[in-house]
Design an enzyme around this catalytic site. Structure first.
Site, PDB file in Angstrom:
ATOM      1  N   GLU A 177       0.827  -1.207   0.000  1.00 20.77           N
ATOM      2  CA  GLU A 177       0.000   0.000   0.000  1.00 20.77           C
ATOM      3  C   GLU A 177       0.864   1.262   0.000  1.00 20.77           C
ATOM      4  O   GLU A 177       1.981   1.264   0.531  1.00 20.77           O
ATOM      5  CB  GLU A 177      -0.917  -0.001   1.227  1.00 20.77           C
ATOM      6  CG  GLU A 177      -1.852  -1.178   1.271  1.00 20.77           C
ATOM      7  CD  GLU A 177      -2.583  -1.300   2.593  1.00 20.77           C
ATOM      8  OE1 GLU A 177      -3.490  -2.141   2.695  1.00 20.77           O
ATOM      9  OE2 GLU A 177      -2.247  -0.557   3.528  1.00 20.77           O
ATOM     10  N   GLU A 197     -10.747  -3.932  -2.958  1.00 27.74           N
ATOM     11  CA  GLU A 197     -10.269  -5.205  -2.413  1.00 27.74           C
ATOM     12  C   GLU A 197     -10.676  -5.284  -0.953  1.00 27.74           C
ATOM     13  O   GLU A 197     -10.518  -4.306  -0.215  1.00 27.74           O
ATOM     14  CB  GLU A 197      -8.749  -5.327  -2.543  1.00 27.74           C
ATOM     15  CG  GLU A 197      -8.188  -6.592  -1.919  1.00 27.74           C
ATOM     16  CD  GLU A 197      -6.677  -6.701  -2.055  1.00 27.74           C
ATOM     17  OE1 GLU A 197      -6.044  -7.365  -1.213  1.00 27.74           O
ATOM     18  OE2 GLU A 197      -6.137  -6.112  -3.015  1.00 27.74           O
TER      19      GLU A 197
END
Length: 676
Positions: free
Chosen positions: A414, A608
């Site tokens: 991320e 997600e």
């Protein structure tokens, strides 16, 4: 004439406040003088308005010290004005977010006061025309009850209310009319409004039809029934969103495919559920694990061929971070061994907190352009890895099997700092710590402070607490804390800018390596402390997003330059109410800001689920995020990635939920999947 001249001169000397300009010449005694101006013209000549405010201060004293003082005062007033405006915008933002979240108001992303007033008037039962004309519309006498939903004629209002005997109660009192405004959800009990009321029924409170309805309705049961019926058809015929399933633990640390038969069974089951493709992590620590620039792709080649046999699409994640390594015994991957060997001699290639503790989840942004990795910079290492992958699997790109490549830009892939390391003791809902104390980032901070003209700002905040601190326990994150001071704004801007520079540098080379391939960037969901003024957890993660600042817009502007797809981690949707209160969390508020900020800039958005979210209710909320019902622009996810639970038992349970998710995302009917 001489006496007249002397009188005029004395008048100028003795009366300096006269209407004559100061540069007027005295008349010569021996020259003829022009006639005096008319009295009315003389009265209005050279009148000046009295200066006020800062102008009066400047006029009172003309010295350099006074001018500098006035300038400083003007700067202070400008700063105070900015603070007041930021505070006003923050309050407005909170009000609009509350109306959208808790009141189901279909307010546009940039709503103004007219939009708010119109929505409130409609909720109260008024009719608001397009030109602003507002009036109360009386229902026809024959109409006893009217129920309407915002998005469609849902059977929820009839099916759920019939079961509680509402119709019989309403029929007994034709003068009472219950109306639901079109802008409100049919499941909202607060939207029930008494349009007309029989005065005689006031003194019979216990027999009032409205009281009878409220007494026989159980709120939780009504909402549950409405949701169950709504979800049966609400996604039928909606936009088609492809679903990819993430495969974990299929490749070992020697780049070998493990449990070939198990992989085939799993892919066969995924295919039977009509999933569109699979997602595979390609680990830097495995492929280039032992020697620099020696890449081993054999296990991935075998896995990709099996995926092709099942005619599934493929998305690949280039993971430049470590994974696992906790006490759960799950599959774990470290950074390459040769990188860890360099780290033993030069710990500053890793992030460090204020106490100097190193975090080996990923490499520090500080070495992006430092040749400390066997003569290469971190950016060059990432690029060489991407180029090797593109060359190795060129045939799969050409035939269209690989549809997208996700670039890992931080811990867990991320785009964020590793500010919440559990191995160093962080636990939810701690604010985390700033990760900027390695040698290279400190050099960058000193350079930035010097350019700013305040060299003494070349330091991290010393009152930001520890990993598990709460905002109110610190001097930096508390209400009106140092985060909003001159130094605090400088530091947070620098901290966030380093994150954006890292993304910019890596994505520039990713576009060069993959040319026209779709590139994905994963954005985290740091939702705890979102309801506080400072948004402390987001600040330590690298997103400068307090209530008076939009921290996601500049990030998305960088991503827009590279035409990437933003994949948002839909986590926090199953947070317990106790955890929300404990951490002042607001997952839905964060989701609203991130998704709309990306869509407003024309970015494609995907989703997600977090590995901890695999139950029916959580996935239904994600589907609602993927396809917002009331969006006039019909935004929706480009695709959705289903992250399976880690344990085998949970994974078996998750397959039934996956079937539900796929049908909802594809716009199918869920009659056979509804709970009893």
């Amino acid at each position: 004439m001489n006496s007249s001249a002397n009188s005029f001169s004395n008048d100028l000397i003795n009366n300096p406040q006269s209407d004559h300009p100061p540069d007027v010449l005295l008349p010569h005694p021996h020259l003829p003088q022009p006639p005096p101006p008319p009295p009315q013209q003389h009265q209005h000549q050279h009148q000046q308005r009295r200066p006020r405010g800062f102008a009066a201060t400047a006029a009172a004293s003309t010295g350099p010290a006074s001018a500098a003082k006035g300038k400083r005062e003007r700067e202070r007033e400008k700063e105070r004005t900015k603070l007041r405006e930021r505070h006003r915008r923050a309050i407005t933002s909170r009000m609009l977010a509350g109306l959208r979240q808790y009141g189901n108001f279909p307010l546009p992303a940039r709503a103004d006061m007219n939009d708010v007033l119109a929505a409130l008037a409609r909720e109260a039962g008024w009719t608001v025309e397009a030109d602003g004309t507002t009036h109360r519309q009386s229902p026809p006498p024959s109409q006893l009850a009217t129920f309407s939903s915002r998005s469609m004629d849902s059977p929820a209002s009839v099916a759920s209310l019939k079961s509680y005997g509402v119709k019989t109660t309403l029929d007994s009192q034709p003068s009472a009319v219950i109306r639901m405004d079109e802008s409100l959800s049919p499941a909202s009990l607060d939207s029930v409004v008494i349009a007309e009321k029989d005065p005689k029924s006031v003194k019979y409170g216990n027999t009032s039809p409205i009281n009878s309805v409220i007494e026989c309705l159980d709120a939780e049961q009504l909402i549950h029934d409405v949701n169950s019926v709504d979800r049966q058809n609400v996604f039928t015929g909606t936009e088609f969103v492809p679903v990819y399933v993430k495969l974990d633990g299929t490749i070992n640390n020697y780049c070998q495919l493990v449990d070939l038969e198990g992989v085939r069974q799993e892919l066969n089951h995924i295919k039977s559920l009509n999933a569109d493709g699979a997602v595979v992590d390609c680990w830097w620590g495995i492929v280039e694990g032992w020697n620099p620039q020696r890449y081993v792709w054999s296990g991935y080649r075998e896995l990709f061929h099996i995926i092709r046999e099942f005619k599934l699409k493929l998305q690949v994640v280039l993971a430049f971070h470590e994974y696992g390594g906790n006490d759960s015994g799950d599959f774990s991957v470290s950074l390459p061994q040769w990188v860890l060997e360099i780290g033993k001699e030069n710990e500053d290639i890793f992030f460090a907190d204020r106490e100097g503790r190193r975090n080996t989840e990923c490499l520090s942004w500080g070495i992006d352009k430092e040749r400390v990795l066997k003569g290469r910079t971190a950016i060059e290492v990432y690029f060489d890895f991407m180029r090797s992958f593109r060359t190795e699997f060129d045939d799969l790109f050409c035939e269209g099997l690989i549809t997208a490549v996700e670039i890992g830009l931080g811990p867990n892939g991320e785009l964020k700092y590793p500010s919440f390391p559990e191995r160093l003791g962080w636990r939810y809902p701690g604010v985390g710590e700033f990760q900027c104390y390695d040698k290279y980032l400190q050099q960058n901070l000193r350079k930035a402070a010097k350019m700013r003209g305040h060299s003494f700002w070349a330091r991290g905040p010393d009152n930001a607490g520890q990993y598990n601190s709460r905002p109110h326990e610190t001097g930096f994150f508390c209400e009106r804390g140092d985060y909003d001071s001159y130094y605090g704004r400088f530091f947070l801007h620098w901290y966030a800018q380093n994150l954006m520079d890292h993304a910019d540098n890596v994505l520039s080379l990713a576009n060069l390596a993959f040319e026209e391939a779709n590139i994905i960037v994963k954005v985290p969901a740091v939702y705890w402390w979102y309801k506080t003024a400072s948004h402390a957890a987001e600040l330590t993660a690298g997103y400068y997003n307090p209530t008076n600042q939009d921290g996601y817009s500049p990030v998305f502007e960088v991503l827009k330059r590279h035409s990437v797809t933003v994949k948002f981690v839909c986590s926090g949707l199953q947070v317990l109410s106790q955890e929300i209160d404990e951490g002042s969390a607001d997952p839905e508020g964060l989701n609203w800001q991130v998704l709309n900020s990306a869509w407003d800039r024309g970015l494609a958005v995907a989703g997600e689920n977090a590995p901890s979210c695999y139950d029916r209710d959580g996935f239904m909320r994600i589907v609602e995020m993927a396809k917002p019902r009331n969006d006039p622009d019909r935004h929706h996810f480009l695709f959705f990635v289903y992250h399976q639970p880690s344990s085998l038992v949970q994974r078996t349970m998750g397959f039934s939920e996956l079937d539900c998710v796929i049908k909802c995302m594809h716009g199918g009917i869920l009659e056979d999947l509804l709970p009893c």
